[in-house]
Design a protein around this motif. Structure first.
Motif, PDB file in Angstrom:
ATOM      1  N   HIS A  70       0.849  -1.187   0.000  1.00  9.71           N
ATOM      2  CA  HIS A  70       0.000   0.000   0.000  1.00  9.71           C
ATOM      3  C   HIS A  70       0.884   1.237   0.000  1.00  9.71           C
ATOM      4  O   HIS A  70       1.799   1.354   0.818  1.00  9.71           O
ATOM      5  N   GLU A  71       0.622   2.159  -0.923  1.00  9.94           N
ATOM      6  CA  GLU A  71       1.417   3.370  -1.046  1.00  9.94           C
ATOM      7  C   GLU A  71       0.565   4.601  -0.776  1.00  9.94           C
ATOM      8  O   GLU A  71      -0.639   4.603  -1.008  1.00  9.94           O
ATOM      9  N   ASN A  72       1.213   5.651  -0.294  1.00  2.79           N
ATOM     10  CA  ASN A  72       0.535   6.910   0.049  1.00  2.79           C
ATOM     11  C   ASN A  72      -0.637   6.653   0.999  1.00  2.79           C
ATOM     12  O   ASN A  72      -1.751   7.133   0.795  1.00  2.79           O
ATOM     13  N   VAL A  73      -0.369   5.871   2.036  1.00  4.11           N
ATOM     14  CA  VAL A  73      -1.422   5.445   2.957  1.00  4.11           C
ATOM     15  C   VAL A  73      -1.815   6.571   3.902  1.00  4.11           C
ATOM     16  O   VAL A  73      -0.955   7.266   4.475  1.00  4.11           O
ATOM     17  N   GLN A  74      -3.111   6.746   4.052  1.00  2.00           N
ATOM     18  CA  GLN A  74      -3.679   7.622   5.070  1.00  2.00           C
ATOM     19  C   GLN A  74      -4.453   6.748   6.052  1.00  2.00           C
ATOM     20  O   GLN A  74      -5.131   5.798   5.647  1.00  2.00           O
ATOM     21  N   ILE A  75      -4.350   7.066   7.330  1.00  2.00           N
ATOM     22  CA  ILE A  75      -4.977   6.256   8.372  1.00  2.00           C
ATOM     23  C   ILE A  75      -5.926   7.115   9.192  1.00  2.00           C
ATOM     24  O   ILE A  75      -5.548   8.192   9.665  1.00  2.00           O
ATOM     25  N   PHE A  76      -7.170   6.633   9.337  1.00  2.00           N
ATOM     26  CA  PHE A  76      -8.199   7.361  10.080  1.00  2.00           C
ATOM     27  C   PHE A  76      -8.657   6.493  11.258  1.00  2.00           C
ATOM     28  O   PHE A  76      -9.368   5.507  11.068  1.00  2.00           O
ATOM     29  N   ILE A  77      -8.222   6.841  12.436  1.00  2.00           N
ATOM     30  CA  ILE A  77      -8.543   6.041  13.617  1.00  2.00           C
ATOM     31  C   ILE A  77      -9.929   6.418  14.137  1.00  2.00           C
ATOM     32  O   ILE A  77     -10.202   7.580  14.411  1.00  2.00           O
ATOM     33  N   ALA A  78     -10.801   5.422  14.264  1.00  2.00           N
ATOM     34  CA  ALA A  78     -12.168   5.669  14.736  1.00  2.00           C
ATOM     35  C   ALA A  78     -12.254   5.642  16.255  1.00  2.00           C
ATOM     36  O   ALA A  78     -13.019   6.391  16.858  1.00  2.00           O
ATOM     37  N   THR A  79     -11.513   4.759  16.889  1.00  2.00           N
ATOM     38  CA  THR A  79     -11.580   4.606  18.344  1.00  2.00           C
ATOM     39  C   THR A  79     -10.445   5.386  18.985  1.00  2.00           C
ATOM     40  O   THR A  79      -9.336   4.876  19.150  1.00  2.00           O
ATOM     41  N   GLY A 120       1.918  -0.216   5.242  1.00  2.00           N
ATOM     42  CA  GLY A 120       2.660   0.260   4.074  1.00  2.00           C
ATOM     43  C   GLY A 120       3.576   1.401   4.448  1.00  2.00           C
ATOM     44  O   GLY A 120       4.342   1.308   5.410  1.00  2.00           O
ATOM     45  N   ASP A 121       3.481   2.517   3.708  1.00  2.00           N
ATOM     46  CA  ASP A 121       4.329   3.670   3.987  1.00  2.00           C
ATOM     47  C   ASP A 121       3.647   4.706   4.880  1.00  2.00           C
ATOM     48  O   ASP A 121       4.117   5.828   5.018  1.00  2.00           O
ATOM     49  N   GLY A 122       2.518   4.323   5.485  1.00  2.00           N
ATOM     50  CA  GLY A 122       1.790   5.271   6.324  1.00  2.00           C
ATOM     51  C   GLY A 122       1.750   4.846   7.774  1.00  2.00           C
ATOM     52  O   GLY A 122       1.820   3.658   8.100  1.00  2.00           O
ATOM     53  N   ASP A 123       1.655   5.820   8.635  1.00  2.00           N
ATOM     54  CA  ASP A 123       1.447   5.520  10.049  1.00  2.00           C
ATOM     55  C   ASP A 123       0.648   6.643  10.690  1.00  2.00           C
ATOM     56  O   ASP A 123       0.523   7.738  10.133  1.00  2.00           O
ATOM     57  N   ALA A 124       0.090   6.360  11.858  1.00  2.00           N
ATOM     58  CA  ALA A 124      -0.696   7.343  12.599  1.00  2.00           C
ATOM     59  C   ALA A 124      -0.452   7.137  14.078  1.00  2.00           C
ATOM     60  O   ALA A 124      -0.321   5.998  14.548  1.00  2.00           O
ATOM     61  N   SER A 125      -0.389   8.227  14.796  1.00  2.00           N
ATOM     62  CA  SER A 125      -0.165   8.171  16.232  1.00  2.00           C
ATOM     63  C   SER A 125      -1.473   8.288  16.986  1.00  2.00           C
ATOM     64  O   SER A 125      -2.413   8.945  16.530  1.00  2.00           O
ATOM     65  N   PHE A 126      -1.533   7.638  18.130  1.00  2.00           N
ATOM     66  CA  PHE A 126      -2.707   7.741  18.998  1.00  2.00           C
ATOM     67  C   PHE A 126      -2.263   7.523  20.431  1.00  2.00           C
ATOM     68  O   PHE A 126      -1.120   7.117  20.697  1.00  2.00           O
TER      69      PHE A 126
END
Length: 267
Positions: free
Chosen positions: A21-30, A108-114
């Protein structure tokens, strides 16, 4: 010729299995997570749009890179009630967080902090449901009870306080059908309609996030938060609780909850 076809098929399968997966965006619901066991929900987008594979393996890591583990998340599609053909949905799984503080999810190349709190701000599984005195159609007109277009008056006839007194198993859902713009919001009100048709004796309560639905249609800046949502510790997102006959919370969902997920707790 058969060998050539087999080689092509094997090569295609190899490419597919190695795809990233490239140019990944991550949307955390919880976002209201706590130390220990949580139902974690998240949506992903990449160069092809919203990701909707049956399952995904993602990585989790705590602050400083520890602990670190991988987890397979299962895709929960939003029902396509209006034949839009979008095939959108969330990925969800039960996750055990060993420590509080900062965490990261990667695909992939995306990550998100929580963040993971010591204790959740919202009411948790095992807590007793508050005896909320929510507005009903006996208190006001139905136009003042939902920003959506209510199709089922039964969602607005029961007070939570009365259901607790009557020792009823029930569902309470907090959301604003017309004003949820987060990518992880699903068609929850439509799923509740489907649930209500299937389980006609099951009390379902929808509590609108805002006290002034009619006024919001012209000016959202005039929103007034429904004080009932504060009693449950929830925010302006999508939340759903299942409450047992003894008044104990037995299921909690932040973000969209599918019919099948809810049925696990009412059957």
């Amino acid at each position: 010729m058969k060998i050539y076809i087999l080689l092509i098929s094997f090569f295609s399968l190899f490419l597919f299995s190695c795809s990233t997966h490239e140019n990944v965006q991550i949307f955390i619901a919880t976002e209201d997570l706590q130390l220990g066991t949580n139902r974690f929900s998240v949506a992903f987008a990449d160069t092809n749009g919203l990701v909707n594979e049956e399952s995904l393996e993602v990585s989790f890591s705590g602050a400083g890179g520890y602990p670190k583990f991988k987890k397979e998340l299962i895709f929960v599609p939003f029902p396509d009630y209006y034949d839009a053909g979008l095939n959108n949905g969330l990925y969800t799984e039960i996750i055990e967080f060993e420590k509080s503080g900062g965490w990261k999810i990667s695909l992939g190349d995306g990550d998100a902090s929580f963040s993971v709190k010591e204790i959740s701000e919202s009411l948790r599984v095992g807590d007793r449901a508050p005896a909320s005195n929510n507005l009903t159609i006996d208190d006001t007109s139905i136009e003042n009870l939902s920003t959506g277009t209510p199709l089922n008056d039964s969602f607005y006839k029961n007070k939570v306080s009365e259901l607790l007194k009557e020792n009823e198993l029930f569902i309470v859902s907090f959301m604003s059908p017309a004003f949820c713009i987060d990518p992880t919001c699903g068609p929850q009100i439509d799923t509740l309609y489907e649930l209500g048709d299937k389980y006609r004796s099951l009390p379902i309560v929808h509590i609108e996030t805002y006290l002034n639905p009619v006024e919001l249609k012209n000016d959202f800046d005039k929103k007034k938060i429904n004080p009932v949502i504060r009693e449950w510790g929830v925010d302006e997102g999508q939340w759903l609780y299942v409450v047992s006959k003894s008044g104990m919370i037995i299921a909690k969902f932040q973000g969209y909850a599918s019919l099948e997920q809810i049925e696990e707790y009412i059957n």
